[in-house]
Design a protein around this motif. Structure first.
Motif, PDB file in Angstrom:
ATOM      1  N   ALA A 127     -77.379 -45.892 -27.006  1.00  0.00           N
ATOM      2  CA  ALA A 127     -77.649 -46.776 -28.139  1.00  0.00           C
ATOM      3  C   ALA A 127     -78.849 -46.253 -28.911  1.00  0.00           C
ATOM      4  O   ALA A 127     -79.864 -45.857 -28.325  1.00  0.00           O
ATOM      5  CB  ALA A 127     -77.914 -48.198 -27.647  1.00  0.00           C
ATOM      6  N   ALA A 128     -78.764 -46.248 -30.226  1.00  0.00           N
ATOM      7  CA  ALA A 128     -79.776 -45.586 -31.050  1.00  0.00           C
ATOM      8  C   ALA A 128     -81.167 -46.191 -30.912  1.00  0.00           C
ATOM      9  O   ALA A 128     -82.163 -45.504 -31.152  1.00  0.00           O
ATOM     10  CB  ALA A 128     -79.346 -45.610 -32.523  1.00  0.00           C
ATOM     11  N   ARG A 129     -81.266 -47.460 -30.531  1.00  0.00           N
ATOM     12  CA  ARG A 129     -82.599 -48.038 -30.320  1.00  0.00           C
ATOM     13  C   ARG A 129     -83.359 -47.301 -29.212  1.00  0.00           C
ATOM     14  O   ARG A 129     -84.583 -47.337 -29.163  1.00  0.00           O
ATOM     15  CB  ARG A 129     -82.470 -49.514 -29.954  1.00  0.00           C
ATOM     16  CG  ARG A 129     -82.237 -50.451 -31.126  1.00  0.00           C
ATOM     17  CD  ARG A 129     -83.471 -50.595 -32.013  1.00  0.00           C
ATOM     18  NE  ARG A 129     -84.586 -51.123 -31.272  1.00  0.00           N
ATOM     19  CZ  ARG A 129     -84.809 -52.428 -31.093  1.00  0.00           C
ATOM     20  NH1 ARG A 129     -83.964 -53.315 -31.604  1.00  0.00           N
ATOM     21  NH2 ARG A 129     -85.857 -52.848 -30.421  1.00  0.00           N
ATOM     22  N   GLY A 130     -82.610 -46.625 -28.321  1.00  0.00           N
ATOM     23  CA  GLY A 130     -83.257 -45.927 -27.221  1.00  0.00           C
ATOM     24  C   GLY A 130     -83.776 -44.558 -27.581  1.00  0.00           C
ATOM     25  O   GLY A 130     -84.615 -44.013 -26.856  1.00  0.00           O
ATOM     26  N   TRP A 131     -83.322 -43.977 -28.709  1.00  0.00           N
ATOM     27  CA  TRP A 131     -83.748 -42.607 -29.037  1.00  0.00           C
ATOM     28  C   TRP A 131     -84.110 -42.411 -30.507  1.00  0.00           C
ATOM     29  O   TRP A 131     -84.598 -41.346 -30.889  1.00  0.00           O
ATOM     30  CB  TRP A 131     -82.656 -41.606 -28.667  1.00  0.00           C
ATOM     31  CG  TRP A 131     -81.269 -41.955 -29.127  1.00  0.00           C
ATOM     32  CD1 TRP A 131     -80.277 -42.494 -28.378  1.00  0.00           C
ATOM     33  CD2 TRP A 131     -80.710 -41.791 -30.446  1.00  0.00           C
ATOM     34  NE1 TRP A 131     -79.131 -42.674 -29.141  1.00  0.00           N
ATOM     35  CE2 TRP A 131     -79.380 -42.245 -30.405  1.00  0.00           C
ATOM     36  CE3 TRP A 131     -81.205 -41.292 -31.653  1.00  0.00           C
ATOM     37  CZ2 TRP A 131     -78.532 -42.239 -31.517  1.00  0.00           C
ATOM     38  CZ3 TRP A 131     -80.371 -41.270 -32.770  1.00  0.00           C
ATOM     39  CH2 TRP A 131     -79.065 -41.744 -32.699  1.00  0.00           C
ATOM     40  N   GLY A 132     -83.906 -43.407 -31.351  1.00  0.00           N
ATOM     41  CA  GLY A 132     -84.153 -43.243 -32.781  1.00  0.00           C
ATOM     42  C   GLY A 132     -85.591 -42.855 -33.097  1.00  0.00           C
ATOM     43  O   GLY A 132     -85.856 -41.957 -33.907  1.00  0.00           O
ATOM     44  N   ALA A 133     -86.542 -43.536 -32.462  1.00  0.00           N
ATOM     45  CA  ALA A 133     -87.946 -43.231 -32.724  1.00  0.00           C
ATOM     46  C   ALA A 133     -88.305 -41.826 -32.256  1.00  0.00           C
ATOM     47  O   ALA A 133     -89.086 -41.122 -32.912  1.00  0.00           O
ATOM     48  CB  ALA A 133     -88.845 -44.263 -32.043  1.00  0.00           C
ATOM     49  N   ALA A 134     -87.746 -41.412 -31.120  1.00  0.00           N
ATOM     50  CA  ALA A 134     -88.018 -40.059 -30.618  1.00  0.00           C
ATOM     51  C   ALA A 134     -87.493 -39.007 -31.585  1.00  0.00           C
ATOM     52  O   ALA A 134     -88.124 -37.965 -31.785  1.00  0.00           O
ATOM     53  CB  ALA A 134     -87.392 -39.880 -29.238  1.00  0.00           C
ATOM     54  N   LEU A 135     -86.348 -39.272 -32.206  1.00  0.00           N
ATOM     55  CA  LEU A 135     -85.799 -38.329 -33.179  1.00  0.00           C
ATOM     56  C   LEU A 135     -86.708 -38.214 -34.400  1.00  0.00           C
ATOM     57  O   LEU A 135     -86.961 -37.122 -34.899  1.00  0.00           O
ATOM     58  CB  LEU A 135     -84.391 -38.761 -33.573  1.00  0.00           C
ATOM     59  CG  LEU A 135     -83.581 -37.785 -34.425  1.00  0.00           C
ATOM     60  CD1 LEU A 135     -82.102 -37.895 -34.085  1.00  0.00           C
ATOM     61  CD2 LEU A 135     -83.779 -38.024 -35.909  1.00  0.00           C
ATOM     62  N   VAL A 136     -87.205 -39.347 -34.879  1.00  0.00           N
ATOM     63  CA  VAL A 136     -88.129 -39.317 -36.019  1.00  0.00           C
ATOM     64  C   VAL A 136     -89.382 -38.521 -35.657  1.00  0.00           C
ATOM     65  O   VAL A 136     -89.871 -37.696 -36.445  1.00  0.00           O
ATOM     66  CB  VAL A 136     -88.507 -40.744 -36.454  1.00  0.00           C
ATOM     67  CG1 VAL A 136     -89.587 -40.709 -37.542  1.00  0.00           C
ATOM     68  CG2 VAL A 136     -87.282 -41.490 -36.971  1.00  0.00           C
ATOM     69  N   ARG A 137     -89.908 -38.744 -34.460  1.00  0.00           N
ATOM     70  CA  ARG A 137     -91.114 -38.012 -34.045  1.00  0.00           C
ATOM     71  C   ARG A 137     -90.840 -36.518 -33.924  1.00  0.00           C
ATOM     72  O   ARG A 137     -91.721 -35.694 -34.198  1.00  0.00           O
ATOM     73  CB  ARG A 137     -91.634 -38.575 -32.719  1.00  0.00           C
ATOM     74  CG  ARG A 137     -92.210 -39.987 -32.834  1.00  0.00           C
ATOM     75  CD  ARG A 137     -92.944 -40.387 -31.557  1.00  0.00           C
ATOM     76  NE  ARG A 137     -93.510 -41.718 -31.674  1.00  0.00           N
ATOM     77  CZ  ARG A 137     -92.934 -42.833 -31.212  1.00  0.00           C
ATOM     78  NH1 ARG A 137     -91.767 -42.755 -30.586  1.00  0.00           N
ATOM     79  NH2 ARG A 137     -93.507 -43.994 -31.372  1.00  0.00           N
ATOM     80  N   TYR A 138     -89.630 -36.158 -33.501  1.00  0.00           N
ATOM     81  CA  TYR A 138     -89.285 -34.736 -33.439  1.00  0.00           C
ATOM     82  C   TYR A 138     -89.301 -34.125 -34.836  1.00  0.00           C
ATOM     83  O   TYR A 138     -89.792 -33.009 -35.027  1.00  0.00           O
ATOM     84  CB  TYR A 138     -87.909 -34.547 -32.795  1.00  0.00           C
ATOM     85  CG  TYR A 138     -87.488 -33.103 -32.698  1.00  0.00           C
ATOM     86  CD1 TYR A 138     -87.998 -32.276 -31.710  1.00  0.00           C
ATOM     87  CD2 TYR A 138     -86.594 -32.549 -33.612  1.00  0.00           C
ATOM     88  CE1 TYR A 138     -87.636 -30.944 -31.621  1.00  0.00           C
ATOM     89  CE2 TYR A 138     -86.216 -31.215 -33.529  1.00  0.00           C
ATOM     90  CZ  TYR A 138     -86.743 -30.419 -32.537  1.00  0.00           C
ATOM     91  OH  TYR A 138     -86.385 -29.102 -32.462  1.00  0.00           O
ATOM     92  N   GLU A 139     -88.758 -34.824 -35.800  1.00  0.00           N
ATOM     93  CA  GLU A 139     -88.766 -34.313 -37.166  1.00  0.00           C
ATOM     94  C   GLU A 139     -90.197 -34.178 -37.690  1.00  0.00           C
ATOM     95  O   GLU A 139     -90.520 -33.200 -38.385  1.00  0.00           O
ATOM     96  CB  GLU A 139     -87.948 -35.229 -38.068  1.00  0.00           C
ATOM     97  CG  GLU A 139     -86.475 -35.233 -37.727  1.00  0.00           C
ATOM     98  CD  GLU A 139     -85.643 -36.083 -38.661  1.00  0.00           C
ATOM     99  OE1 GLU A 139     -84.420 -35.906 -38.691  1.00  0.00           O
ATOM    100  OE2 GLU A 139     -86.222 -36.928 -39.384  1.00  0.00           O
ATOM    101  N   LEU A 140     -91.047 -35.141 -37.366  1.00  0.00           N
ATOM    102  CA  LEU A 140     -92.462 -35.030 -37.764  1.00  0.00           C
ATOM    103  C   LEU A 140     -93.117 -33.811 -37.115  1.00  0.00           C
ATOM    104  O   LEU A 140     -93.890 -33.092 -37.761  1.00  0.00           O
ATOM    105  CB  LEU A 140     -93.227 -36.290 -37.360  1.00  0.00           C
ATOM    106  CG  LEU A 140     -93.166 -37.489 -38.286  1.00  0.00           C
ATOM    107  CD1 LEU A 140     -93.988 -38.634 -37.698  1.00  0.00           C
ATOM    108  CD2 LEU A 140     -93.687 -37.139 -39.681  1.00  0.00           C
TER     109      LEU A 140
END
Length: 244
Positions: A127-140
């Protein structure tokens, strides 16, 4: 003949010749590396050469200029996630970004660890709530490692570090609510989880992807817009539909 044996994450694969493939892998100590896999389109190797898979890679090349021969042994498969729309879109995008944005042969150990972490988070909680923030931080982190980092530590207008809520598209610096007064529509939202930590809610994850997407498109993916950004558009579209 130089030989390198290393753990790696598969980021991109394209067909080459009748039955071969050229794969681009992110390694912990040598950065992004490409290699030719003999029989890479075979029934045995197609399930191994999937973006997002963790492998043991063996590169062999006679010279630094020569495309290395590559043999891969599967360590961990993420193929089951590719049948789920959101995880599949996330893996497709984050691996495509890595494959096209990084120069070959330059070590990025922090990016390797972060990519491994994001893929692991998708494994653990599809479920995206479990990894969405980590993906944004990876892009940063990708932006910062390539020299286009955002300054989210203090307000570009007031110099303070309280109530930071926006980012200037011109300076890539944070702006507080007070500093943004009257100019909010010209600025990009800054989700709180990028300041305070945590996973963030649905709207803030979408805001985070809007923020990083703007700077990736402007500074990193200028030569890859049509091919690579399509993968990101699919991901963001599916996330927005999930939110709705």
């Amino acid at each position: 003949m130089a030989v390198l044996i290393t753990p790696a994450l598969i980021c991109g694969v394209r067909s080459h010749g009748e039955n071969g493939a050229i794969a681009r892998l992110l390694t912990p100590d040598h950065g992004l590396l490409a290699g030719y896999v003999r029989g890479g389109r075979s029934r045995a190797l197609r399930p191994v050469l999937l973006p997002g898979n963790s492998v043991k890679a063996e590169f062999r090349a006679r010279t630094e200029e020569q495309l290395a021969g590559l043999a891969v042994e599967l360590d961990h498969s993420r193929a089951p996630l590719l049948s789920e729309p959101l995880p599949a879109a996330a893996i497709d995008w984050i691996c495509a970004l890595t494959a096209v944005a990084l120069p070959e042969g330059t070590p990025y150990p922090a990016l390797y660890q972060a990519l491994d972490g994001v893929l692991g988070a998708i494994d653990a909680a599809p479920a995206a709530r479990g990894w969405g923030a980590a993906l944004v931080r990876y892009e940063l982190l990708m932006l910062a490692e390539l020299g286009f980092g955002l300054d989210l530590g203090r307000c570009a207008a007031t110099g303070g570090n309280e109530d930071l809520a926006f980012v200037s598209p011109r300076s890539a610096a944070a702006v507080s609510r007070a500093g943004a007064a009257g100019y909010e529509k010209r600025l990009l939202p800054l989700p709180r989880f990028l300041i305070e930590g945590g996973s963030g809610d649905w709207p803030s994850i979408v805001d985070g992807l809007q923020l990083t997407g703007f700077f990736l498109e402007r500074s990193v993916l200028t030569d890859w817009r049509a091919d690579t950004l399509a993968a990101r558009e699919r991901l963001v579209d599916r996330l927005k539909r999930a939110v709705a």
